[in-house]
Enzyme design. Structure first.
Site, PDB file in Angstrom:
ATOM      1  N   HIS A  48       0.718  -1.408   0.228  1.00  0.00           N
ATOM      2  CA  HIS A  48       0.374  -0.064   0.005  1.00  0.00           C
ATOM      3  C   HIS A  48       0.979   1.568  -0.234  1.00  0.00           C
ATOM      4  O   HIS A  48       0.788   2.055  -1.181  1.00  0.00           O
ATOM      5  CB  HIS A  48      -0.767  -0.253   1.415  1.00  0.00           C
ATOM      6  CG  HIS A  48      -1.102   1.301   1.762  1.00  0.00           C
ATOM      7  ND1 HIS A  48      -2.750   1.650   0.720  1.00  0.00           N
ATOM      8  CD2 HIS A  48      -1.610   2.095   2.502  1.00  0.00           C
ATOM      9  CE1 HIS A  48      -2.636   3.376   0.775  1.00  0.00           C
ATOM     10  NE2 HIS A  48      -2.023   3.094   1.888  1.00  0.00           N
ATOM     11  N   HIS A  72       4.031   6.482   5.763  1.00  0.00           N
ATOM     12  CA  HIS A  72       2.593   7.576   6.052  1.00  0.00           C
ATOM     13  C   HIS A  72       1.928   6.144   7.615  1.00  0.00           C
ATOM     14  O   HIS A  72       0.975   7.326   7.815  1.00  0.00           O
ATOM     15  CB  HIS A  72       1.965   7.794   4.622  1.00  0.00           C
ATOM     16  CG  HIS A  72       1.192   6.826   4.087  1.00  0.00           C
ATOM     17  ND1 HIS A  72       1.357   5.728   3.437  1.00  0.00           N
ATOM     18  CD2 HIS A  72      -0.218   6.117   4.291  1.00  0.00           C
ATOM     19  CE1 HIS A  72       1.040   5.030   3.155  1.00  0.00           C
ATOM     20  NE2 HIS A  72      -0.649   5.500   3.877  1.00  0.00           N
ATOM     21  N   GLU A  76       1.625   5.233  12.476  1.00  0.00           N
ATOM     22  CA  GLU A  76      -0.290   4.447  13.288  1.00  0.00           C
ATOM     23  C   GLU A  76      -0.884   2.903  13.461  1.00  0.00           C
ATOM     24  O   GLU A  76      -1.391   3.129  14.779  1.00  0.00           O
ATOM     25  CB  GLU A  76      -1.187   4.824  12.394  1.00  0.00           C
ATOM     26  CG  GLU A  76      -2.826   5.201  12.234  1.00  0.00           C
ATOM     27  CD  GLU A  76      -3.518   5.821  11.226  1.00  0.00           C
ATOM     28  OE1 GLU A  76      -4.655   5.249  10.816  1.00  0.00           O
ATOM     29  OE2 GLU A  76      -2.963   6.900  10.467  1.00  0.00           O
ATOM     30  N   ASP A  77       0.141   2.624  12.788  1.00  0.00           N
ATOM     31  CA  ASP A  77      -0.232   0.493  12.683  1.00  0.00           C
ATOM     32  C   ASP A  77       0.747   0.685  13.148  1.00  0.00           C
ATOM     33  O   ASP A  77       0.610  -0.913  13.460  1.00  0.00           O
ATOM     34  CB  ASP A  77      -0.869   0.770  10.908  1.00  0.00           C
ATOM     35  CG  ASP A  77      -1.879   1.224  10.352  1.00  0.00           C
ATOM     36  OD1 ASP A  77      -2.465   1.327  11.662  1.00  0.00           O
ATOM     37  OD2 ASP A  77      -1.944   1.334   9.627  1.00  0.00           O
TER      38      ASP A  77
END
Length: 697
Positions: A48, A72, A76-77
């Site tokens: 991705h 990016h 967050e992940d």
């Protein structure tokens, strides 16, 4: 060749070898961070960010932007901190990654609030670096391309968000290609059956259109060649969402497909206008259809000449004429700043102004949901072009009013606006503005925004600043009312506010968890805290106070937003009145004896006696119930009689009682009871008026 090597080969055409290696290093870091994570398709998650970087590489984004695309989702992940990215790749990349990352450790009350807070965070990051929005748009584009396999509810939510926010943002930044793909993918996800049917209908219609389209294209080419103009003529395919929106506006599919659209690309600006003359000599132009977006570009920087012609057999032909450079800007928008280093400078400046406007909205908005609603209302695809008295061009959304214009000029101009002139003629502030008019705003030093403006302004900036000014105005009025109420309560205990020492005041503020004395007075004025209880708390250290009788609190009618009048009994100056404190609303004035406050009338903490000051200002509504005979023209006589004694009718309604009589309800505005008596006296002499009573609840 692996995915990263394919990307490296693509970016090597415009980046330095060292910069290409930094992009590679960001990819391997992301690959390691996302190790063990997979997409719903079963692919490794790192595919991705690699695809997002590929989209940005097509825009020729710089190496920092591509590195941020690779990383990016890391914060967050994967739990990797921003500081770690900063240490590895530098502060510029870390800031970009953080700007795109969603907020964590948040417990929002709704998905809408989460969306609003995340967009608010992204807007702040955009104001520091415009590349944040490019990474986010590329991220969203790849997610939209790979929605298959997700739960239908999530698909619809993502598609709706894309259509409501990201497609308009892409349009606002002039990125036509991405906007069209967003709209078509979002439409297919939201309404798959409708999209399939329109796609099938377009495919069937295409065969019938090709011969005629080819004939028109050949005629245009031949005519331009005869005049010695070098141009590229091409037909323009309609996209599905555009057709769907037009059908929603009650246009038939056949009518939409009967319009043929062609684009003519030339080398220079002056050739655009020469080509316009040529096509007008070939086919007759439709009156009023010409638009010159070269002289006055759209808000997103789009430039082109638009005209509609009547072709052979009455077929409508839409023509767009622009230079090759304008075509690049029309397709790529702000991304042209990286595609062609000089071509996008104006686009970049427009984007920067828009982002700075977002930042101003964010600072003034009361909460994230209010902010995102303001942003949505600002993302209008159509603009009107207006002139200031000095000839400056202003761009506003279609439907904007003079108040929107005033706030676009300057916040202070909007806050002090009292009237407007359109083409030197006085006009209502609520009148929608049309392109080409000159707007002059009339201001007054002590003017303030009117709450009614919120009913007709459409720009986010105007709405946000009006709300902010009203909050400040309400706070000031609530503080003044709170001071009056607290002074009165303290007076009944034998002291005044100026006699309260700092220590008990600070102790009370700490107990109520407030910062300043103004905050306390505001809460009292808004009815959120009882003045008598606060007074008792402040005088505890003075011993048991002796009650002192005081007269009622006098009101003058100019207290503003902190004081309102009960619609149930419509009190006017001269009536016996009481004040009822309502939490969050302030004081509501009722008639003494109003049935709606019967339960509170004997509660001194909720109700207090009021009186009218000698210098009462303003007009007050009162309702009259008039029993009358059925006579032709009697209602008109009622209206003219009320007007004759300097009163205004705010509302009028008529109920039939029987075949002979009816009851008229008049809501009129008067200054006091004496004025009301003059109105009633004037109405009673009318032939056909049987009885007049004032409604008091």
């Amino acid at each position: 060749m692996s995915g990263i090597e394919q990307l490296a080969a693509k970016v090597a055409t415009y980046l330095e070898p060292e910069q290409v290696n930094q992009v590679r290093r960001a990819y391997f870091y992301a690959e390691q961070a996302h190790d063990g994570q997979f997409r719903r398709s079963g692919e490794a998650y790192v595919t991705h960010p690699l695809a997002v970087a590929g989209i940005l590489a097509d825009m020729r984004l710089d190496h920092h932007g591509l590195m941020a695309a690779m990383l990016h989702d890391v914060i967050e992940d994967t739990g990797i901190a921003k500081e770690a990215i900063c240490e590895q790749f530098g502060e510029a990349v870390a800031e970009l990654v953080d700007g795109v990352s969603k907020l964590s450790q948040m417990d929002p009350r709704s998905k809408a609030e989460a969306q609003a807070k995340n967009f608010q965070k992204m807007a702040l990051a955009m104001s520091r670096d415009i590349r944040v929005i490019l990474v986010k748009l590329a991220d969203r584009l790849h997610n939209m391309r790979t929605l298959k396999g997700m739960p239908q509810e999530k698909v619809r939510r993502i598609a709706r968000e894309t259509l409501e926010i990201y497609a308009p943002i892409a349009n606002r930044l002039g990125m036509h290609s991405i906007r069209v793909e967003f709209e078509d993918l979002g439409f297919a996800a939201m309404h798959p059956l409708r999209a399939a049917r329109i796609r099938s209908a377009v495919a069937r219609a295409r065969g019938k259109r090709e011969a005629r389209a080819t004939q028109i294209e050949q005629a245009l080419n031949a005519c331009l060649a005869r005049k010695g103009l070098t141009a590229v003529v091409s037909g323009r395919e309609k996209h599905l969402y555009s057709i769907y929106k037009k059908m929603r506006r009650k246009r038939s599919f056949t009518e939409i497909m009967d319009l043929y659209t062609f684009r003519i690309l030339v080398d220079k600006v002056d050739t655009c206008y020469r080509a316009l003359g040529v096509v007008h000599s070939l086919y007759k132009p439709l009156p009023g259809s010409f638009r010159d977006y070269i002289a006055i570009p759209k808000a997103n920087g789009y430039q082109s000449l638009h005209t509609t012609l009547f072709g052979g057999h009455g077929v409508p032909i839409e023509i767009q004429i622009r230079t090759h450079e304008m075509e690049v800007l029309a397709r790529s928008g702000i991304a042209a700043n990286w595609l062609y280093q000089s071509a996008g400078d104006g686009q970049h400046a427009r984007a920067r102004r828009w982002v700075n406007g977002l930042l101003e909205l964010q600072q003034r908005a009361g909460n994230p949901l209010e902010f995102i609603e303001s942003v949505k209302s600002d993302l209008f695809p159509d603009e009107v072009y207006l002139f200031t008295p000095k000839g400056r061009i202003m761009e506003l959304p279609r439907g904007a009013t003079a108040v929107d214009f005033a706030y676009a000029v300057h916040t202070d101009v909007g806050n002090r606006c009292i009237a407007c002139r359109i083409n030197r003629q006085l006009a209502p502030l609520s009148q929608p503005l049309e392109s080409g008019v000159t707007v002059e705003i009339v201001t007054a030093p002590n003017a303030a925004p009117n709450p009614n403006w919120l009913n007709f302004v459409i720009t986010g900036k105007a709405r946000t600043h009006i709300r902010h000014a009203l909050k400040q105005q309400r706070r000031g009025e609530s503080v003044r009312l709170g001071q009056q109420l607290l002074d009165k309560a303290l007076g009944s205990l034998g002291c005044g506010l100026t006699q309260i020492a700092p220590a008990p005041m600070q102790a009370a503020l700490a107990e109520y968890q407030l910062k300043t004395q103004e905050d306390l007075l505001e809460e009292i004025g808004l009815g959120s805290r009882m003045a008598y209880l606060v007074a008792r708390r402040l005088t505890e250290t003075l011993g048991e106070p002796l009650p002192v009788s005081q007269g009622p609190l006098a009101i003058c009618g100019a207290e503003g937003l902190a004081l309102s009048y009960g619609k149930c009994c419509t009190p006017i100056p001269g009536d016996a009145i009481v004040g009822c404190l309502s939490a969050g609303k302030g004081m509501v004035v009722h008639l003494d004896g109003c049935k709606n406050i019967a339960e509170l009338a004997h509660n001194p903490e909720k109700c207090l006696p009021l009186s009218w000051a000698k210098n009462v200002k303003g007009e007050f509504n009162v309702e009259l119930r008039i029993t009358l005979e059925h006579r032709r023209g009697l209602i008109a006589l009622l209206a003219s009689s009320v007007n004759a004694v300097d009163a205004n009718i705010e509302k009028i309604s008529l109920d039939e009682r029987d075949g002979r009589t009816g009851i008229a309800h008049l809501l009129i505005s008067v200054t006091d009871r004496v004025h009301l008596a003059r109105v009633i006296k004037r109405l009673r002499i009318l032939k056909g008026v049987l009885r007049i009573t004032r409604q008091k609840g």
